[in-house]
Design a protein around this motif. Sequence first.
Motif, PDB file in Angstrom:
ATOM      1  N   ARG A  51     140.084  56.530  17.932  1.00  0.00           N
ATOM      2  CA  ARG A  51     139.398  57.705  17.385  1.00  0.00           C
ATOM      3  C   ARG A  51     138.165  58.052  18.224  1.00  0.00           C
ATOM      4  O   ARG A  51     137.867  59.216  18.453  1.00  0.00           O
ATOM      5  CB  ARG A  51     138.999  57.437  15.925  1.00  0.00           C
ATOM      6  N   TRP A  52     137.446  57.032  18.689  1.00  0.00           N
ATOM      7  CA  TRP A  52     136.271  57.261  19.523  1.00  0.00           C
ATOM      8  C   TRP A  52     136.666  57.986  20.808  1.00  0.00           C
ATOM      9  O   TRP A  52     135.996  58.928  21.229  1.00  0.00           O
ATOM     10  CB  TRP A  52     135.589  55.930  19.837  1.00  0.00           C
ATOM     11  N   ILE A  53     137.767  57.556  21.420  1.00  0.00           N
ATOM     12  CA  ILE A  53     138.264  58.205  22.645  1.00  0.00           C
ATOM     13  C   ILE A  53     138.581  59.668  22.369  1.00  0.00           C
ATOM     14  O   ILE A  53     138.195  60.558  23.134  1.00  0.00           O
ATOM     15  CB  ILE A  53     139.519  57.468  23.177  1.00  0.00           C
ATOM     16  N   VAL A  54     139.264  59.939  21.283  1.00  0.00           N
ATOM     17  CA  VAL A  54     139.593  61.328  20.922  1.00  0.00           C
ATOM     18  C   VAL A  54     138.321  62.139  20.749  1.00  0.00           C
ATOM     19  O   VAL A  54     138.209  63.256  21.245  1.00  0.00           O
ATOM     20  CB  VAL A  54     140.465  61.374  19.645  1.00  0.00           C
ATOM     21  N   GLN A  55     137.342  61.583  20.035  1.00  0.00           N
ATOM     22  CA  GLN A  55     136.106  62.312  19.764  1.00  0.00           C
ATOM     23  C   GLN A  55     135.339  62.635  21.042  1.00  0.00           C
ATOM     24  O   GLN A  55     134.911  63.773  21.239  1.00  0.00           O
ATOM     25  CB  GLN A  55     135.210  61.513  18.824  1.00  0.00           C
ATOM     26  N   ILE A  56     135.158  61.660  21.901  1.00  0.00           N
ATOM     27  CA  ILE A  56     134.346  61.915  23.096  1.00  0.00           C
ATOM     28  C   ILE A  56     135.030  62.889  24.046  1.00  0.00           C
ATOM     29  O   ILE A  56     134.399  63.783  24.586  1.00  0.00           O
ATOM     30  CB  ILE A  56     133.946  60.611  23.826  1.00  0.00           C
ATOM     31  N   PHE A  57     136.335  62.733  24.236  1.00  0.00           N
ATOM     32  CA  PHE A  57     137.009  63.569  25.216  1.00  0.00           C
ATOM     33  C   PHE A  57     137.492  64.908  24.644  1.00  0.00           C
ATOM     34  O   PHE A  57     138.129  65.683  25.348  1.00  0.00           O
ATOM     35  CB  PHE A  57     138.140  62.799  25.893  1.00  0.00           C
ATOM     36  N   SER A  58     137.159  65.196  23.396  1.00  0.00           N
ATOM     37  CA  SER A  58     137.448  66.520  22.843  1.00  0.00           C
ATOM     38  C   SER A  58     136.160  67.322  22.645  1.00  0.00           C
ATOM     39  O   SER A  58     136.178  68.395  22.051  1.00  0.00           O
ATOM     40  CB  SER A  58     138.223  66.405  21.532  1.00  0.00           C
ATOM     41  N   ALA A  59     135.038  66.814  23.160  1.00  0.00           N
ATOM     42  CA  ALA A  59     133.763  67.532  23.061  1.00  0.00           C
ATOM     43  C   ALA A  59     133.830  68.844  23.835  1.00  0.00           C
ATOM     44  O   ALA A  59     134.566  68.963  24.820  1.00  0.00           O
ATOM     45  CB  ALA A  59     132.629  66.659  23.589  1.00  0.00           C
ATOM     46  N   LYS A  60     133.061  69.807  23.398  1.00  0.00           N
ATOM     47  CA  LYS A  60     133.038  71.126  24.032  1.00  0.00           C
ATOM     48  C   LYS A  60     132.692  71.032  25.523  1.00  0.00           C
ATOM     49  O   LYS A  60     133.319  71.691  26.355  1.00  0.00           O
ATOM     50  CB  LYS A  60     132.038  72.032  23.321  1.00  0.00           C
TER      51      LYS A  60
END
Length: 76
Positions: free
Chosen positions: A12-21
């Motif tokens: 989930r952390w990977i998804v969150q960081i790499f989906s940032a604007k």
Amino acid sequence: MRDLPLPVTPDRWIVQIFSAKSVAEGGIVRRKVRDVERLIGRRRFLYEAERRGFHVAENAGQFVIFCNQEPVRLLV
């Protein structure tokens, strides 16, 4: 008794960081080295950045992720 938030999983952390604007715009993202190492580990983090073709620099306890495939040059 208070309900504590569930800890974020490495995936989930990977998804969150790499989906940032800023990632989508080819910008930069920075994270504290100690947080990265605690949450997902240095090896996994670097693998995920490299898999996307990004460059990562480390300085003063921070990872700086250049979220594009352009060359990085240190000027001074």
